[in-house]
Design an enzyme around this catalytic site. Sequence first.
Site, mmCIF file in Angstrom:
data_model
loop_
_atom_site.group_PDB
_atom_site.id
_atom_site.type_symbol
_atom_site.label_atom_id
_atom_site.label_comp_id
_atom_site.label_asym_id
_atom_site.label_seq_id
_atom_site.Cartn_x
_atom_site.Cartn_y
_atom_site.Cartn_z
ATOM 1 N N ALA A 78 -46.551 78.809 -17.480
ATOM 2 C CA ALA A 78 -46.101 79.424 -16.228
ATOM 3 C C ALA A 78 -45.238 78.496 -15.387
ATOM 4 O O ALA A 78 -44.377 78.950 -14.629
ATOM 5 C CB ALA A 78 -47.310 79.885 -15.422
ATOM 6 N N PHE A 89 -50.430 81.037 -12.647
ATOM 7 C CA PHE A 89 -51.713 81.716 -12.621
ATOM 8 C C PHE A 89 -52.755 80.969 -11.794
ATOM 9 O O PHE A 89 -53.428 81.544 -10.958
ATOM 10 C CB PHE A 89 -52.221 81.894 -14.055
ATOM 11 C CG PHE A 89 -51.643 83.104 -14.745
ATOM 12 C CD1 PHE A 89 -52.456 84.049 -15.336
ATOM 13 C CD2 PHE A 89 -50.274 83.302 -14.805
ATOM 14 C CE1 PHE A 89 -51.934 85.166 -15.971
ATOM 15 C CE2 PHE A 89 -49.727 84.402 -15.433
ATOM 16 C CZ PHE A 89 -50.560 85.337 -16.016
ATOM 17 N N ASP A 172 -42.944 86.891 -19.195
ATOM 18 C CA ASP A 172 -41.792 87.311 -18.385
ATOM 19 C C ASP A 172 -40.531 87.563 -19.196
ATOM 20 O O ASP A 172 -39.549 88.093 -18.685
ATOM 21 C CB ASP A 172 -41.503 86.298 -17.279
ATOM 22 C CG ASP A 172 -41.385 84.862 -17.796
ATOM 23 O OD1 ASP A 172 -40.795 84.667 -18.879
ATOM 24 O OD2 ASP A 172 -41.891 83.947 -17.125
ATOM 25 N N HIS A 191 -48.231 85.504 -26.083
ATOM 26 C CA HIS A 191 -49.058 86.469 -25.358
ATOM 27 C C HIS A 191 -48.312 87.767 -25.081
ATOM 28 O O HIS A 191 -48.699 88.538 -24.203
ATOM 29 C CB HIS A 191 -49.554 85.847 -24.049
ATOM 30 C CG HIS A 191 -50.505 84.714 -24.267
ATOM 31 N ND1 HIS A 191 -50.834 83.802 -23.276
ATOM 32 C CD2 HIS A 191 -51.202 84.333 -25.370
ATOM 33 C CE1 HIS A 191 -51.692 82.910 -23.761
ATOM 34 N NE2 HIS A 191 -51.918 83.207 -25.025
#
Length: 343
Positions: A78, A89, A172, A191
């Site tokens: 992230a 997160f 994303d 993921h």
Amino acid sequence: SLPFWCNVCSLDLQSEKSLSEHRKGRKHMKRAYRQNATSNQVELPKCAEFKPSDIDEDELFSGLASGSYRNIVIVTGAGVSTAAGVPDFRSPGGLFDTLRREFGNRFPWVYEDTEKLLSRNFMNMYPDVFANEVNPLIRRNFEDLKPTLTHRFCAWLQKKGWLRRVYTSNVDGLHLHESLSMPLEVVVESHGSLHDGSIVMYGDNLPCRFFEKCNEDFPVQGGEVDLVIVIGSSLQVAPFCSVPNMAPRGCVRVLVNRCLSDCFFNNFSPITMGRHTESCEGIAHLGRMHIGSRKNVPLRPLWSERAGWKKWRQLLVESECDEFVERFFGHPLAAERGLDIDV
């Protein structure tokens, strides 16, 4: 001060019962241990024998600029997308904090196990809440995004012919943004992606492609990977966290994170796990898993362990991701060779 505030986790647990249960949880205990360890209140365990990096930024950047590394694997989390406006997160003010604030009163367990709100089990039990509240809240954070300097750096390495693979835990889709022209084959969205509805929820198995590419990139014997850069990920989720631990002996491993202490322990570290730990692929015995054809791949971070320093040359960098990339292109050898991220 708030009467039911946890100073360790920066959470308002709303009631004495919730606070008491929270303090028994493994995440609270892990954070408490880590905070005590880093403030020298307790002695670090033997698994955390920190030592200076045996390669520095100058040597790394010189090697990159001269093309010494020809089989590079990048592992991103992230942190590489925060500059694009995506909240990470776990950091304060991040996505998990938002979920706790929005849903903690209705689902008190969210304070301790926020991940469960993003699980297949929760979606099946509360389909309306997930579809009408959780999912829209998540998607609002991923609208109209543009790649960051770190995404562009990965694409630049690919155009130079030096990038073997990008493994990302992000959903994303920015590594495959049309402006970067990254080949699909190079990027493993471990993921899934919001853009094609392939999201891997907590408790789901990872896509077969993750294991197939791990087999290709990290064969049991040897392998060609000469540099692994983990950037913007604290490697907390299995089996994604195992990727850098499959690097061949002698490979250079680099960790870039805004807070290095977040990366030295996860739920599979000896101080945080029992004898058996549940994982998305079944049971991970003593913090190890089968990844493709490899047996017993460690899931815990090895950055601070003797085993890691014996097997690999390592560099640990506390830095924002884009600032690390900027320092590379500002390195004297990169400037001398006219290296430009846009060329």
